[in-house]
Design an enzyme around this catalytic site. Structure first.
Site, PDB file in Angstrom:
ATOM      1  CD  GLU A   1      34.816   2.284 -34.249  1.00 32.57           C
ATOM      2  OE1 GLU A   1      35.765   2.646 -33.526  1.00 32.57           O
ATOM      3  OE2 GLU A   1      34.018   1.391 -33.927  1.00 32.57           O
TER       4      GLU A   1
ATOM      5  CG  ASP B   1      32.156   5.784 -41.948  1.00 33.28           C
ATOM      6  OD1 ASP B   1      33.173   6.179 -42.539  1.00 33.28           O
ATOM      7  OD2 ASP B   1      31.852   4.587 -41.803  1.00 33.28           O
TER       8      ASP B   1
ATOM      9  CG  ASP C   1      27.501   6.199 -40.567  1.00 32.32           C
ATOM     10  OD1 ASP C   1      28.242   6.574 -39.651  1.00 32.32           O
ATOM     11  OD2 ASP C   1      27.593   5.077 -41.107  1.00 32.32           O
TER      12      ASP C   1
ATOM     13  CG  ASP D   1      26.688   2.949 -36.670  1.00 25.76           C
ATOM     14  OD1 ASP D   1      25.837   3.128 -35.772  1.00 25.76           O
ATOM     15  OD2 ASP D   1      26.684   1.983 -37.455  1.00 25.76           O
TER      16      ASP D   1
END
Ligand code: 28F
Length: 643
Positions: free
Chosen positions: A435, A508, A510, A512
Site C-alpha cells: 500500500e 504498516d 498501524d 490503516d
C-alpha cells in the site's frame, strides 16, 4: 492351568490387563481418539466430559452444567444429574463409575484408521476413559442423594479405590482434570474456543443452562451463563444480532421426526449477500456438510422455483433461480438426530447417512411451501432478494466475458505499476502487494528482482463485504491484483494459471495497515478462497524497532523482543521506531522484510472459515462500534488477523 486359576485371571487380572491395554492404545495414538494433540485435541477433552453431562440432560435428569477453567489450566465440569452409578458392576466386580473412567469404549469416537466413518450416539460415559488416559491427573466426585464418593487417577490409572467421603442430599457428577503435558503440544485453554462450542450446545439443547467460568486470573474472573429456551430459533437470532444484520422476516422454525430420526431447522434471511449454513448431526458440528445440507439446499431451490412459477414471481420465459440465488442472505441452522450417525471425510466432519437427505428435503419443501402460502409479504421480500441475486449473477457473467474477450485481445497486459520479476516459474515467484507509493518505491529498490515482484496499490477500494462479484470486476484497486495474479476469480478461478505462489500483503503495522490487510483478506476470502486454502497468501511482518549499538544493529518485531535486545545490549544503545514501511530505505526493507533468510511472514490459513467470515463481517459491516472495538483490540497483534 487349572480352572480356578483361570477364573481368578478373568475376574481380576483380566480386567486389569484390559485397562492397561486400553490406556496404552490411547496414549500411543491419541490422535485416533481426540483428533490431535494440539489446541483442538486439548479442547476436545472438555467436550468429551461435557458431552457425558449433556447425555444426562438429554435423559431428562440434568438442567445445569458448569465448566470452570481453573488456575494451572485445570478443568472442572459439574452437572446436577443423577451421578454416575457407584454400585459394583457385576461383570467386572468394580464400581460402575470406575468402569466408566478406566475401560476404553470399543472403537473410540474417531474410529480406527480403516473405519471410514465414526459412529456415535447418546452413549453415556463414552470418552471419559480417553480423557482420563490423557490427563496427568483426574478426579471424579459423585453425589447420589445419599453419599459423596470420589476416586482419583493418574494418567488413567486408579490412585486408590472409590471412597465414600461424606453424606449429601444433592445429586450430580463433578470431574476435574489436568491435561498431561507429556501428551499435548499446548496446555493453555482458550476461553473463546470453549465459549463458542458451549454456546452452540446451549442452543442445540433448549432450556439447558451452561455456565462457563474462567478463574485463572483471580483479579479478572470471566463468567457467562448460557441458556436458550428458543433453541435453534435463538441460535439464528443470535447469529444475526452478533453481526448486526437487518433481517427480512421473523425466524422460520420447522421440525419433523420419524421412528429413528429427527430433523429441526431454523432459518432467516438478512440483507447481506452471504449464505451462512450451520449444520449438526447428533449435536456434533458438520462443517463439511453432508446429506442433511444437501437435502436442505435441494428443497430450498425447488420450493422457491415451484412456488415462484405458481405465483408469477418467475415468468414463463424466465430462467429458473439457481441455488446460490435462493441462498443469498440466508442464515440457517440444521440439526438432525439419527441412531447411527456416519461421519465421513478426512476430518469426519461430513454426514453420510443417505436416508437423511430425503427426510430433510421433504420436510423443508412441504413446510416452507406452506409457510410461503401463509406469509405472502415474507415471500415477496425473499423473492425480491433472490431475483436481484439472479440478475447480479447474470451481470457478473457478462462482465467476466468482457474481461475474457479483452484479455484475449490484449494478451493480458500487466498493470502499469507492477514491477514484475524476471523468473517465469510461478513456484519460485513472489508478489508483494504494497500500500502506498513510497513503500512501493523502497520495495522496488530493495527486492531481488529475479523472483520478487512488487505491486503498489492505489485508488479507492470498494467494500467487498457489501459488493457482489459483478462490482469487483472493474474496480481500480482490485483489478490490478486480479490481472497480476493471472488466475481469474470467483467460480472461474484456476490456480494452474497463478503467476506467483507466494502472495505477500505488506502494510504498516498501524490501524490503516490493518484496514488494508483486512480489505485484501476479505477480498481473497470471498472471491479467491482457493488461494488461502492452498496456502498462497502471506502477511509480511516488518519490524517495529531498530536497536543500534556501535556498529551492531538488531530488529525487534514486538515490545518483548525489543526489551530482550536492550537487555542484551546493556547501555549506550540507540532505538528507532518505524512508524511505517516508507521510513525504511531499500536496504533495510530487504534485510528485514524481503530477504527470505531473515523475514518474518504469517501464512494465512483457513482453519475456521466461519470465524474468518465473522471477523470480516465485523470489520467491514455497517456497524461502526464493533468494528472500532475490534480494531483497537487487535491493532497491536497483526497475527490476530490470521484468517
Ligand atoms: C461432569 C461430567 O459424566 N455425568 C454423567 C451420568 C449418569 C448415569 C450414567 C453418567 C451406568 C453404568 C454406564 C445414572 N443413573 N458429567 C457426567 N451422569 N453416566 S455420566 O450412567 C453410565 C452407565 O455404566 C446414570 C442411572 N443411569 C445412568
Amino acid at each position: 492351568m487349572s480352572n480356578i486359576e483361570n477364573k481368578v485371571e478373568n475376574n481380576y487380572g483380566g480386567e486389569q490387563i484390559q485397562v492397561l491395554e486400553g490406556l496404552e492404545a490411547v496414549r500411543k495414538r491419541p490422535g485416533m481418539y481426540i483428533g490431535s494433540t494440539g489446541e483442538n485435541g486439548l479442547h476436545h477433552l472438555v467436550y468429551e466430559i461435557v458431552d457425558n453431562a449433556i447425555d444426562e440432560a438429554l435423559a431428562g435428569f440434568c438442567n445445569h452444567i458448569e465448566v470452570d477453567i481453573l488456575p494451572g489450566n485445570v478443568i472442572r465440569v459439574v452437572d446436577n444429574g443423577r451421578g454416575i452409578p457407584v454400585g459394583i458392576q457385576p461383570k467386572l466386580g468394580i464400581p460402575a463409575v470406575t468402569v466408566v473412567f478406566t475401560i476404553l469404549h470399543a472403537g473410540g469416537k474417531f474410529g480406527g484408521e480403516n473405519s471410514g466413518y465414526k459412529v456415535s450416539g447418546g452413549l453415556h460415559g463414552v470418552g471419559a476413559s480417553v480423557v482420563n488416559a490423557l490427563s496427568e491427573w483426574l478426579k471424579v466426585t459423585v453425589r447420589d442423594g445419599e453419599g459423596v464418593y470420589t476416586q482419583s487417577f493418574k494418567r488413567g490409572v486408579a490412585d486408590g479405590p472409590l471412597e465414600r467421603i461424606g453424606d449429601t442430599t444433592e445429586k450430580g457428577t463433578t470431574v476435574e482434570f489436568k491435561p498431561d503435558y507429556e501428551m499435548f503440544e499446548t496446555l493453555e485453554y482458550k476461553y473463546e474456543i470453549l465459549e463458542k462450542r458451549l454456546r452452540e450446545q446451549a442452543f442445540l439443547n433448549a432450556g439447558l443452562r451452561i455456565t462457563l467460568t474462567d478463574s485463572r486470573d483471580s483479579e479478572a474472573v470471566v463468567q457467562e451463563s448460557m441458556c436458550y429456551e428458543g433453541g435453534l430459533k435463538s441460535f439464528v437470532e443470535y447469529l444475526h444480532q452478533k453481526r448486526d444484520l437487518a433481517v427480512l422476516h421473523p425466524v422460520i422454525h420447522i421440525r419433523t421426526a420419524t421412528d429413528n430420526s429427527t430433523a429441526e431447522i431454523a432459518l432467516q434471511y438478512n440483507d447481506s449477500f452471504n449464505a451462512n449454513l450451520i449444520s449438526f448431526a447428533n449435536n456434533i458440528n458438520t462443517p463439511d456438510g453432508g446429506t442433511h445440507e444437501q437435502g436442505f439446499k435441494t428443497a430450498l431451490t425447488r420450493v422457491f422455483n415451484d412456488f415462484g412459477r405458481k405465483k408469477g414471481y418467475i415468468k414463463e420465459n424466465e430462467e429458473s433461480l439457481k441455488g446460490e440465488d435462493v441462498r443469498e442472505g440466508i442464515t440457517a441452522v440444521i440439526s438432525v438426530k439419527v441412531t447411527e450417525a456416519q461421519f465421513e471425510g478426512q476430518t469426519k466432519a461430513k454426514l453420510g447417512n443417505t436416508e437423511v437427505r430425503g427426510l430433510v428435503e421433504g420436510l423443508v419443501y412441504e413446510k416452507l411451501r406452506d409457510y410461503l402460502e401463509e406469509n405472502p409479504a415474507v415471500a415477496k421480500a425473499i423473492y425480491e432478494k433472490a431475483l436481484s441475486a439472479a440478475r447480479a449473477r447474470e451481470a457478473a457473467r457478462k462482465a467476466r466475458e468482457r474481461v475474457r474477450r479483452k484479455s484475449a485481445l490484449e494478451t493480458a497486459r500487466m498493470p502499469g505499476k507492477l514491477a514484475d520479476c524476471s523468473s517465469k516459474d510461478p513456484t519460485e515467484c513472489e508478489l508483494y502487494i504494497v500500500e502506498g507509493d513510497s513503500a512501493g518505491g523502497s520495495a522496488k529498490g530493495g527486492r531481488d528482482r529475479r523472483y520478487q515482484a512488487i505491486l503498489p496499490l492505489w485508488g479507492k477500494m470498494i467494500n467487498v463485504e457489501k459488493a457482489r462479484i459483478d462490482k469487483v470486476y472493474g474496480n481500480e484497486k482490485l483489478t490490478p491484483v486480479v490481472i497480476a495474479l493471472g488466475c481469474g476469480i470467483g467460480e472461474e478461478i484456476d490456480l494452474e494459471k497463478l503467476r506467483y505462489h507466494k502472495v505477500v500483503i505488506m502494510a504498516d503495522a498501524d490501524v490503516d495497515g490493518q484496514h488494508i490487510r483486512t480489505l485484501l483478506l476479505t477480498f481473497f476470502f470471498r472471491f479467491m478462497r482457493p488461494l488461502i486454502e492452498e496456502g498462497h497468501i502471506y502477511i509480511a511482518m516488518p519490524p517495529l524497532y531498530k536497536i543500534t549499538k556501535g556498529n551492531q544493529h538488531r530488529y525487534a518485531y514486538d515490545e518483548e523482543e525489543r526489551e530482550a535486545i536492550i537487555a542484551q545490549f546493556g547501555n549506550n544503545y540507540k532505538i528507532q521506531r518505524y512508524k511505517g514501511l516508507g521510513e525504511m530505505n531499500p536496504d533495510q526493507l530487504w534485510e528485514t522484510t524481503l530477504n527470505p533468510e531473515n523475514r518474518v511472514m504469517i501464512k494465512v490459513g483457513l482453519e475456521d472459515a466461519q470465524k474468518a467470515d465473522e471477523t470480516f463481517t465485523i470489520l467491514m459491516g455497517d456497524k461502526v462500534a464493533p468494528r472500532r472495538e475490534f480494531i483497537e483490540k487487535n491493532a497491536k497483534y497483526v497475527t490476530d488477523l490470521d484468517v
